[in-house]
Design a protein around this motif. Sequence first.
Motif, PDB file in Angstrom:
ATOM      1  N   SER A  33       5.667  -2.416  -8.985  1.00  0.00           N
ATOM      2  CA  SER A  33       5.126  -1.647  -7.862  1.00  0.00           C
ATOM      3  C   SER A  33       3.833  -0.959  -8.289  1.00  0.00           C
ATOM      4  O   SER A  33       3.669  -0.603  -9.461  1.00  0.00           O
ATOM      5  CB  SER A  33       6.133  -0.589  -7.402  1.00  0.00           C
ATOM      6  N   PRO A  34       2.902  -0.745  -7.361  1.00  0.00           N
ATOM      7  CA  PRO A  34       1.647  -0.054  -7.715  1.00  0.00           C
ATOM      8  C   PRO A  34       1.896   1.395  -8.104  1.00  0.00           C
ATOM      9  O   PRO A  34       2.816   2.052  -7.599  1.00  0.00           O
ATOM     10  CB  PRO A  34       0.817  -0.143  -6.436  1.00  0.00           C
ATOM     11  N   ILE A  93      -8.194   8.757 -14.053  1.00  0.00           N
ATOM     12  CA  ILE A  93      -7.192   8.172 -13.162  1.00  0.00           C
ATOM     13  C   ILE A  93      -7.533   6.707 -12.954  1.00  0.00           C
ATOM     14  O   ILE A  93      -8.701   6.368 -12.728  1.00  0.00           O
ATOM     15  CB  ILE A  93      -7.168   8.887 -11.797  1.00  0.00           C
ATOM     16  N   GLU A  94      -6.523   5.842 -13.020  1.00  0.00           N
ATOM     17  CA  GLU A  94      -6.760   4.427 -12.747  1.00  0.00           C
ATOM     18  C   GLU A  94      -5.495   3.796 -12.186  1.00  0.00           C
ATOM     19  O   GLU A  94      -4.385   4.301 -12.398  1.00  0.00           O
ATOM     20  CB  GLU A  94      -7.212   3.681 -14.004  1.00  0.00           C
ATOM     21  N   PRO A  95      -5.643   2.684 -11.437  1.00  0.00           N
ATOM     22  CA  PRO A  95      -4.469   2.017 -10.876  1.00  0.00           C
ATOM     23  C   PRO A  95      -3.736   1.195 -11.933  1.00  0.00           C
ATOM     24  O   PRO A  95      -4.342   0.702 -12.881  1.00  0.00           O
ATOM     25  CB  PRO A  95      -5.068   1.121  -9.789  1.00  0.00           C
ATOM     26  N   THR A  96      -2.426   1.041 -11.746  1.00  0.00           N
ATOM     27  CA  THR A  96      -1.613   0.225 -12.648  1.00  0.00           C
ATOM     28  C   THR A  96      -0.363  -0.213 -11.885  1.00  0.00           C
ATOM     29  O   THR A  96      -0.259  -0.015 -10.669  1.00  0.00           O
ATOM     30  CB  THR A  96      -1.257   1.012 -13.920  1.00  0.00           C
ATOM     31  N   TYR A 100       2.357   7.952 -11.763  1.00  0.00           N
ATOM     32  CA  TYR A 100       2.750   8.435 -10.443  1.00  0.00           C
ATOM     33  C   TYR A 100       2.979   7.277  -9.484  1.00  0.00           C
ATOM     34  O   TYR A 100       2.211   6.310  -9.480  1.00  0.00           O
ATOM     35  CB  TYR A 100       1.672   9.361  -9.864  1.00  0.00           C
ATOM     36  N   ARG A 101       4.000   7.381  -8.658  1.00  0.00           N
ATOM     37  CA  ARG A 101       4.323   6.341  -7.690  1.00  0.00           C
ATOM     38  C   ARG A 101       3.162   6.109  -6.726  1.00  0.00           C
ATOM     39  O   ARG A 101       2.687   7.027  -6.075  1.00  0.00           O
ATOM     40  CB  ARG A 101       5.564   6.726  -6.889  1.00  0.00           C
ATOM     41  N   GLY A 102       2.740   4.837  -6.607  1.00  0.00           N
ATOM     42  CA  GLY A 102       1.652   4.520  -5.701  1.00  0.00           C
ATOM     43  C   GLY A 102       2.058   4.555  -4.242  1.00  0.00           C
ATOM     44  O   GLY A 102       1.205   4.708  -3.365  1.00  0.00           O
ATOM     45  N   ASP A 103       3.368   4.401  -3.952  1.00  0.00           N
ATOM     46  CA  ASP A 103       3.802   4.385  -2.553  1.00  0.00           C
ATOM     47  C   ASP A 103       4.020   5.786  -1.992  1.00  0.00           C
ATOM     48  O   ASP A 103       4.168   5.954  -0.788  1.00  0.00           O
ATOM     49  CB  ASP A 103       5.097   3.572  -2.412  1.00  0.00           C
ATOM     50  N   ARG A 104       4.043   6.810  -2.858  1.00  0.00           N
ATOM     51  CA  ARG A 104       4.325   8.165  -2.388  1.00  0.00           C
ATOM     52  C   ARG A 104       3.234   9.168  -2.734  1.00  0.00           C
ATOM     53  O   ARG A 104       3.308  10.314  -2.323  1.00  0.00           O
ATOM     54  CB  ARG A 104       5.644   8.674  -3.005  1.00  0.00           C
ATOM     55  N   TYR A 105       2.237   8.744  -3.498  1.00  0.00           N
ATOM     56  CA  TYR A 105       1.225   9.692  -3.970  1.00  0.00           C
ATOM     57  C   TYR A 105      -0.151   9.147  -3.674  1.00  0.00           C
ATOM     58  O   TYR A 105      -0.426   7.967  -3.903  1.00  0.00           O
ATOM     59  CB  TYR A 105       1.379   9.903  -5.483  1.00  0.00           C
TER      60      TYR A 105
END
Length: 279
Positions: A202-203, A183-186, A226-231
């Motif tokens: 968006s993150p 898992i990593e941010p994007t 996966y949406r960063g604002d909802r997950y």
Amino acid sequence: MDADVPGTVLKRERTRDAVLELIESRSPGDAIPSERALCSLLGVSRPTVRAAVDELVAAGLLVREHGRGMFVAPAKITQELVAGDRSLTVPQAAGAWASRLLEFTTLQAGARVGRKLRMSPAAEIVYVARLRLVDGAPMAIEHLHIRAELVPGLSAQELESGDLYEHLRATHGVHVHEAVQAIEPTVVTRAEATLLDVPELSPALLFERLTSDTSGRPVEYVHSLYRGDRYRIVSRLALGPAAEVAPDREGHHPGIPPGDFAHGDAITSSTRGDIQTGA
């Protein structure tokens, strides 16, 4: 709030905490006071309130609607990772999950996917793209790459219902055993943003998973956005033994469709990089 607190940073932090308390005392969709009302309520300047509100909007906790005001954002879907004695177990996420098929075709693996699946670049794979929804809202985009010889007759209906691993087990005798996941941010591209109903850049969280059968043969390579604002991901670290609890068979593993590993196959995960999410 004490309007004489020295220091802009501390004042903004206390303003943020005060607005966060308002959010936590309300339900998703409820309105919160306007910026002007918050200035009066908290005894701070308009720029200080706006900076705090901007931060909470970016964190996915508040939603601005032009001409209507500010509202508590929908609750985030929380995925909990639990460290067990021998491996990292993955309880399933909340919400009612569904799939919408975006693309379904057979093509050559190519160099990168071929390396992942340990097969010739010219060998055929089934490529699937699908939009994952939770409670009707878009949550993730999944790209699946599956060895074609393992899934003759694979149908769109099986993919939409999330019964792929059950199909492999029942129809082809392929027993999925292990999934190694990173898992990593994007951030999202313009096309991804349109599908996920979020602004461009968006993150987001990128999940990459390689699934193997009981003989160690790679079966499937998946990357999901996966949406960063909802997950969000929450880690629970077990510091001692605990009584075994039967796993919940309903819900959703991050990046893994409902029904997968339904017969108790082991799941192991590795996390690449540090992920910080809003609480």
